[in-house]
Every structure is written in structure tokens, then in C-alpha cells.
Design an enzyme around this catalytic site. Structure first.
Site: not given
Length: 140
Positions: A11, A51, A114, A117, A128
Site C-alpha cells: 500500500k 474495494y 497497515n 493487502h 483480484e
């Protein structure tokens, strides 16, 4: 166990801090092979599609804004039981609850930032992966 593939995103909080190599080292140390990888700037449309499962949640807009705030590294990982193995390597979403040595314990800034993913199931991984990679970009 059969060899399977999973999808990973490093990310914006991770790429901003030049953690691609450090995170890739943890992935490879866990026995997963990076069979496709590219650095992209996700569009709003890509992030909203990716998402979409969270569309009705209050954090959806903030999540999309975060994911388009800087470059990300999208990856296809391959290995024995890759989905579960990568989820173990990532650690808990809340870095304060993540196990020692996991990506999130070592590198995440917060629950929201965080660092990574990972797909939650083989079926999700296939969807994905297809969103970001064509078949000839995945080289095992």
C-alpha cells in the site's frame, strides 16, 4: 497441499517509505514466490472496484482516497497454501495485535495504514489477480 496463487498489494504507506524490498524479503523468506509484480498508481475507479465489498461501510471513501494517494505495488504470489500463508506473513490488521516478525508488526503505521493487502480466499485471489494482471504477465 496444492500450489496456489494469491494477490498482494503493498500500500501507499509502504511504498512511500521504500519498504518494497523489505516486504518482498519477508514474503520470500516465508516460502512464497513473487511471480508477477508491478508498481502502479491506482485510479479511483480501480480502487472503488477493488474495494466494492466495503462500499456501504463508513470507511469506504477514506480507504479509496488512501489507496489512490500514492503508488502501490501489486503482486501475484505463488506457493503451497499461498492464501493462508500470506495472511500469516501479513499479520493482524491491527499492527498492535500482529504477531512478532509479521509485515504489519514490523512496518504498519496504523490499522488504516497497515502496509499490505492480501486475498482472503482462493476465489477472491483469482478475481483480484485478474483485475491487475493479464496471463502473460504472470511468470512462474
Amino acid at each position: 497441499m496444492a500450489v496456489q496463487r494469491t494477490f498482494s498489494i503493498l500500500k501507499p504507506d509502504a511504498t512511500e517509505r521504500n519498504l518494497t524490498g523489505a516486504i518482498n524479503a519477508l514474503i520470500e523468506k516465508a516460502g512464497l514466490r513473487i511471480v508477477a509484480q508491478k508498481r502502479i498508481r491506482m485510479t479511483r475507479e480501480q480502487a472503488e472496484t477493488f474495494y466494492a465489498v466495503h462500499k456501504e461501510r463508513p470507511f469506504f471513501g477514506e480507504l479509496v482516497d488512501f489507496m489512490i494517494s500514492g503508488p502501490v505495488v501489486v503482486q501475484v504470489l505463488e506457493g503451497e497454501n499461498a492464501v493462508l500463508k500470506y495472511r500469516d506473513v501479513m499479520g493482524a490488521t491491527d499492527p498492535s495485535k500482529a504477531a512478532d516478525g509479521t509485515i504489519r508488526k514490523l512496518h504498519a503505521k496504523s490499522i488504516g495504514e497497515n502496509s499490505v493487502h492480501g486475498s482472503d480466499a482462493p476465489e477472491t485471489a483469482a478475481i483480484e489477480i485478474a483485475q491487475f494482471f493479464s496471463g502473460n504477465e504472470i511468470v512462474g
